[in-house]
Design an enzyme around this catalytic site. Structure first.
Site, PDB file in Angstrom:
ATOM      1  N   TYR A   5      10.172  -3.736   8.533  1.00 10.99           N
ATOM      2  CA  TYR A   5      11.363  -2.889   8.371  1.00 10.99           C
ATOM      3  C   TYR A   5      12.255  -2.946   9.612  1.00 10.99           C
ATOM      4  O   TYR A   5      12.769  -1.925  10.066  1.00 10.99           O
ATOM      5  CB  TYR A   5      10.949  -1.442   8.076  1.00 10.99           C
ATOM      6  CG  TYR A   5       9.921  -1.325   6.976  1.00 10.99           C
ATOM      7  CD1 TYR A   5      10.214  -1.745   5.684  1.00 10.99           C
ATOM      8  CD2 TYR A   5       8.648  -0.819   7.235  1.00 10.99           C
ATOM      9  CE1 TYR A   5       9.264  -1.657   4.672  1.00 10.99           C
ATOM     10  CE2 TYR A   5       7.692  -0.735   6.223  1.00 10.99           C
ATOM     11  CZ  TYR A   5       8.017  -1.156   4.944  1.00 10.99           C
ATOM     12  OH  TYR A   5       7.084  -1.073   3.946  1.00 10.99           O
ATOM     13  N   ASP A  29      -2.525   5.570  -8.256  1.00 12.37           N
ATOM     14  CA  ASP A  29      -2.426   4.891  -6.959  1.00 12.37           C
ATOM     15  C   ASP A  29      -2.944   5.852  -5.897  1.00 12.37           C
ATOM     16  O   ASP A  29      -2.215   6.718  -5.415  1.00 12.37           O
ATOM     17  CB  ASP A  29      -0.969   4.502  -6.700  1.00 12.37           C
ATOM     18  CG  ASP A  29      -0.766   3.843  -5.343  1.00 12.37           C
ATOM     19  OD1 ASP A  29      -1.713   3.818  -4.528  1.00 12.37           O
ATOM     20  OD2 ASP A  29       0.360   3.359  -5.079  1.00 12.37           O
ATOM     21  N   LYS A  73      -6.007   1.432   2.301  1.00 12.76           N
ATOM     22  CA  LYS A  73      -5.727   2.077   3.576  1.00 12.76           C
ATOM     23  C   LYS A  73      -6.988   2.496   4.316  1.00 12.76           C
ATOM     24  O   LYS A  73      -7.499   1.774   5.150  1.00 12.76           O
ATOM     25  CB  LYS A  73      -4.785   3.272   3.374  1.00 12.76           C
ATOM     26  CG  LYS A  73      -3.321   2.872   3.201  1.00 12.76           C
ATOM     27  CD  LYS A  73      -2.403   4.036   3.358  1.00 12.76           C
ATOM     28  CE  LYS A  73      -0.944   3.648   3.154  1.00 12.76           C
ATOM     29  NZ  LYS A  73      -0.411   2.749   4.157  1.00 12.76           N
ATOM     30  N   TYR A 101       6.497   5.389  -4.285  1.00 14.34           N
ATOM     31  CA  TYR A 101       6.393   4.171  -3.481  1.00 14.34           C
ATOM     32  C   TYR A 101       5.013   3.579  -3.730  1.00 14.34           C
ATOM     33  O   TYR A 101       3.991   4.256  -3.543  1.00 14.34           O
ATOM     34  CB  TYR A 101       6.560   4.452  -1.983  1.00 14.34           C
ATOM     35  CG  TYR A 101       6.272   3.225  -1.141  1.00 14.34           C
ATOM     36  CD1 TYR A 101       7.245   2.240  -0.959  1.00 14.34           C
ATOM     37  CD2 TYR A 101       5.021   3.035  -0.566  1.00 14.34           C
ATOM     38  CE1 TYR A 101       6.979   1.091  -0.212  1.00 14.34           C
ATOM     39  CE2 TYR A 101       4.745   1.889   0.182  1.00 14.34           C
ATOM     40  CZ  TYR A 101       5.717   0.932   0.350  1.00 14.34           C
ATOM     41  OH  TYR A 101       5.454  -0.207   1.076  1.00 14.34           O
TER      42      TYR A 101
END
Length: 476
Positions: free
Chosen positions: A52, A296, A325, A194
């Site tokens: 980003y 998710d 994660k 997201y």
């Protein structure tokens, strides 16, 4: 392996040993080379492309010299070229994955042993004990009926696999039925969502406020459902949302094969906590319409919201679940897709193989780290840790809602977010955070924290004080 790691988790708990424990976590810095911060940061800017970020107008980066437990040893240059070095609390847990803190001895030892035995082997046609044990553990921990584990490389990849599973499942249903209907190809998602940065994951991430607008012409166009009511919304508001979603999905029942959500807490879409009753209602709708529900749990799983899985707040069992994660405790990249036997068996019987196979799928090192991390969670009192962090955020965050420019301070499990009425300057917020001994990585209008579970009350207090200082500067 799991028995040994369970024992070590009990012994080591959340902690450090030896010199690191004696120093309170800030072990003496280990310089990896003789190069100065100035030299290293100049080389970074010349060669590396950060996430980003622009290469022509890059935002400042900070050099990590060491890390231990909840702390990062950072070195950086200010705007005048002066070098600074400081131990700071990592309020981000390295993008939410470092649950047990840095250099946890149980995970380090698991990696050391596995590296000496079998660091990697292809998973096509081969298998190994760490992957087998991890499959057993994930199937045991997952909500009931989820027992078929597909190991993946990263969160985004696991979402891609889940989307492919859903579409291939619907192809299998059409073949099984023999009716000749066309397979349904759309995946519905929530506004504010997201799910990752790969093409399929981008297609189910918020098309308006997400980070992927410039790729709109290259990704599938999916239907989106209005963002659910907030966590403590009244029943009338929740019922109205459920009725609206029911109508929308009924109208799209011939093209939508699945719905994907981040259960209870939308992460990078705004740290938005939403109603468990709305999730339960959505589960009823998808069952009635013969659509799959994909959960998710990459950010919400492994206890982050106060339950082991976000779905547990609504007592909901999805058809497919993605995790990642925190699975390895932040030590290596690994994720997994866990499906019901109904989904896996139908795909296999009527369409054959699931067509996906990452090179590093089932990597033994990552599997060993995941087993160690999960052992720490199961035997290290994760629920008490999360509850303690939650209470500390609530206590030390008092008054943040009343600060100028702040629209809301929210706490959900071991997470807290401070939302402003305008975009937050990343360099300014980062600089103020460092002045208070805290590392933040804000985005949009949010300064937020999903810290390691092993953070102390004093460290949470420091995070909240840094948030207050950012609010004071931003609201002027």
């Amino acid at each position: 392996m799991s028995t040994q790691l369970d024992h070590e988790a009990n012994v080591a708990g959340r902690g450090l040993t030896g010199d690191a424990a004696a120093s309170g976590g800030a072990a003496s810095a280990r310089v990896l080379s003789g190069r100065s911060a100035r030299e290293l940061l100049a080389s970074d800017q010349a060669h590396l492309w950060h996430p980003y970020a622009s290469t022509t107008t890059p935002t400042p980066v900070h050099l990590v010299r060491d890390a231990n437990r909840t702390l990062l040893d950072l070195e950086w240059l200010d705007s005048e070229g002066t070098t600074h070095r400081q131990w700071v609390v990592d309020a981000m847990a390295s993008w939410w994955c470092m649950l047990h803190g840095y250099r946890n001895p149980v995970i380090v030892e698991a990696l050391r042993r596995q590296a000496a035995e079998l660091p990697h082997v292809m998973f096509g046609g081969l298998t190994h004990e760490p992957a087998i044990e991890l499959g057993e553990v994930l199937a045991e921990l997952a909500p009931a009926d989820l027992n078929r584990v597909f190991l993946a490389d990263s969160g985004s990849v696991s979402v891609e696999v889940a989307l492919k599973m859903a579409r291939q499942y619907d192809i299998a249903l059409t073949r099984r039925s023999g009716t000749g209907r066309s397979p349904r190809t759309k995946i519905a998602a929530l506004f504010g969502a997201y799910h990752g940065d790969t093409l399929g994951a981008m297609s189910v991430s918020d098309p308006v406020t997400g980070m992927h607008a410039m790729y709109a012409g290259a990704i599938p166009q999916q239907p989106f459902l209005r963002r659910p009511p907030v966590w403590d919304a009244g029943s009338d508001e929740v019922d109205a949302w459920i009725d609206e979603v029911d109508d929308q999905l009924c109208a799209a029942r011939d093209e939508v094969c699945a719905v994907i959500v981040e259960p209870i807490l939308q992460g990078a879409g705004g740290m938005y906590a939403w109603s468990p009753a709305a999730l339960a209602g959505l589960r009823r709708i998808t069952r009635n319409l013969d659509m799959l529900l994909i959960a998710d749990e990459i950010a919400t799983g492994f206890g982050r919201t106060g339950q082991l899985w976000g779905c547990d707040h609504a007592r909901v069992v999805p058809d497919i679940m993605t995790v990642g994660k925190a699975m390895t405790g932040g030590s290596l990249t690994q994720a997994a897709v866990i499906a019901t036997e109904q989904v896996a068996g139908t795909i296999s019987e009527y369409t054959g193989a699931l067509m996906h196979g990452p090179t590093f799928m089932g990597n033994p090192l990552a599997c060993a780290a995941s087993l160690a991390s999960i052992a720490l969670l199961r035997h290290g009192g994760w629920r008490e840790q999360v509850n303690r962090v939650n209470r500390a955020f609530i206590e030390h965050g008092r008054g943040l809602n009343e600060m100028p420019g702040v629209t809301q301070f929210r706490v959900c499990g071991a997470s807290a977010s401070l939302e402003f009425d305008q975009p937050v300057s990343i360099p300014v917020a980062t600089s103020i955070g460092l002045e208070h001994g805290v590392w933040f990585r804000p985005f949009g209008r949010l300064v937020y924290s999903l810290p390691p579970y092993v953070c102390t009350d004093d460290e949470i207090a420091r995070i909240c004080a840094a948030m207050a200082a950012i609010a004071e500067a931003t609201g002027q």
